[in-house]
Design an enzyme around this catalytic site. Structure first.
Site, PDB file in Angstrom:
ATOM      1  N   HIS A   1       0.865  -1.172   0.000  1.00 44.87           N
ATOM      2  CA  HIS A   1       0.000   0.000   0.000  1.00 44.87           C
ATOM      3  C   HIS A   1       0.908   1.231   0.000  1.00 44.87           C
ATOM      4  O   HIS A   1       2.126   1.128   0.229  1.00 44.87           O
ATOM      5  CB  HIS A   1      -0.892   0.011   1.241  1.00 44.87           C
ATOM      6  CG  HIS A   1      -1.858  -1.131   1.316  1.00 44.87           C
ATOM      7  ND1 HIS A   1      -2.778  -1.389   0.326  1.00 44.87           N
ATOM      8  CD2 HIS A   1      -2.045  -2.098   2.264  1.00 44.87           C
ATOM      9  CE1 HIS A   1      -3.499  -2.454   0.652  1.00 44.87           C
ATOM     10  NE2 HIS A   1      -3.067  -2.915   1.830  1.00 44.87           N
TER      11      HIS A   1
ATOM     12  N   CYS B   1      -0.539   2.298  -4.290  1.00 44.20           N
ATOM     13  CA  CYS B   1      -1.399   3.465  -4.503  1.00 44.20           C
ATOM     14  C   CYS B   1      -0.636   4.727  -4.138  1.00 44.20           C
ATOM     15  O   CYS B   1       0.282   4.714  -3.313  1.00 44.20           O
ATOM     16  CB  CYS B   1      -2.660   3.366  -3.640  1.00 44.20           C
ATOM     17  SG  CYS B   1      -3.800   2.065  -4.157  1.00 44.20           S
TER      18      CYS B   1
END
Length: 376
Positions: A202, A245
């Site tokens: 992430h 992301c």
């Protein structure tokens, strides 16, 4: 104007500035009489955390007005160009061409004929070099697990082993452990023609997330391999693929009407310490990156397919990445965002300081075996 921009970026700079960059900025700002020695002593007190030092640095410079803030931005651009570009500072503030600068005037060192003999990076050692894969899949709760990431690991490992690299896989590392790994691999005695690092986790616009939820700034991943910190890789390509992301927005979907598109001698010279880097991120700043729980991420799967095919054809990496951009941007999907199903679109982004063409070539034995598997 500049002081207002500096205050606006306070949180981003707090998260993105490393201790080494903070120290360099303080040295630069003292040399340029923006901060005095007593002010710097207050900022770098041992009892203060890195974040506290950044806050005090920003507050101290912004209080001195626009000119002081402009000088700090100019120095930041020199000391951490990646963070500078990542925060889009040029779009927020036009740094003046004249005035303060932290960079010496470049000195030409070779003729055009000499430069023309250095177009392709050497890529014939066996092994080619190290490929480090960091896969953060688990984050303490099932909701945050990155299902499908093992598919990306398998594809990357198979690809770079085929291309002749020594591949090492690291799993579920905290932010501090990622930094420690980068320091370890920076000093690894096995470096050869090229270094590749793939990080899957992430993330947000300032870096990637450790398995502990803390952010590891991208500069902490790349800077251990620059010309100052890793002499073994000077003038050699250092390639980073980041699957993470960079925000919480989804890229819009638009319709395209297709009507028009369808080395002689031993030459001594110097290069900038941040030369020969290629950093490829799975999405642009501010947006989601897409991962399929059953088949892996759009970016990594496309990268492996395109790099395998392109290397067999002798294509250079930037040509291959253009094909990756096209392939990924054409993919269609949907995802849930705030309980609404929205179109899922994404396009990767590259930052390159490569000085030559980078062509990945599989050793002859591996290339033949790969073709045999393909046709057998």
């Amino acid at each position: 104007m500049a002081d207002k921009v500096l205050k606006k970026l306070r949180t981003d700079l707090r998260d993105g500035l490393t201790e080494a960059v903070i120290k360099n900025l303080l040295d630069d700002l003292q040399d340029k009489n923006v901060l005095g020695s007593e002010e710097i002593e207050v900022i770098v007190q041992k009892t203060k955390t890195r974040a506290d030092q950044v806050r005090d640095l920003i507050d101290g410079v912004s209080r001195k007005g626009t000119k002081a803030s402009e000088i700090m931005f100019t120095c930041l651009k020199d000391r951490d160009n990646y963070l500078y570009d990542n925060l889009n500072i040029d779009s927020l503030l036009a740094i003046p061409e004249a005035g303060a600068t932290c960079s010496p005037t470049p000195t030409p060192h070779s003729t055009t004929d000499e430069q023309n003999t250095m177009k392709v990076y050497k890529m014939d050692s066996n092994p080619r070099g190290l490929c480090v894969i960091i896969n953060n899949e688990n984050f303490g709760t099932p909701k945050k697990k990155r299902n499908g990431s093992q598919k990306d690991v398998d594809a990357l490992k198979a690809l770079f082993e085929c291309l002749g690299f020594l591949v090492e896989v690291e799993k579920d590392k905290t932010a501090d452990q990622i930094k420690a790994l980068m320091a370890k691999y920076s000093n690894d005695p096995r470096h050869e023609d090229c270094f590749v690092c793939c990080v899957m986790s992430h993330g947000n616009k300032t870096g990637v997330q450790g398995s502990d939820g803390k952010i590891c700034p991208l500069n902490d991943i790349t800077s251990p391999f620059d010309g100052v910190n890793c002499s073994a890789l000077i003038a050699k390509p250092k390639v980073f693929f980041i699957q993470a992301c960079r925000g919480s927005e989804m890229q819009s979907k638009v319709v395209v009407t297709d009507d028009a598109d369808a080395s002689p001698g031993n030459v001594s010279y110097s290069i900038a310490k941040d030369s020969d880097f290629l950093i490829v991120q799975s999405t642009v700043e501010g947006y989601y990156s897409i991962r399929d729980p059953s088949s892996g991420s759009w970016f990594i799967q496309s990268l492996c397919d395109q790099l395998k095919e392109g290397s067999e054809q002798g294509q250079d990496i930037l040509t291959i990445l253009t094909n990756v951009n096209n392939d990924v941007s054409l993919k269609e999907g949907t995802m849930l965002k705030n309980n609404d199903r929205v179109d899922a679109k994404v396009t990767p982004q590259q930052l390159s300081t490569l000085r030559k063409h980078l062509i990945f070539k599989a050793p002859k034995g591996q290339a033949a075996a790969s073709k045999q598997k393909k046709t057998g």
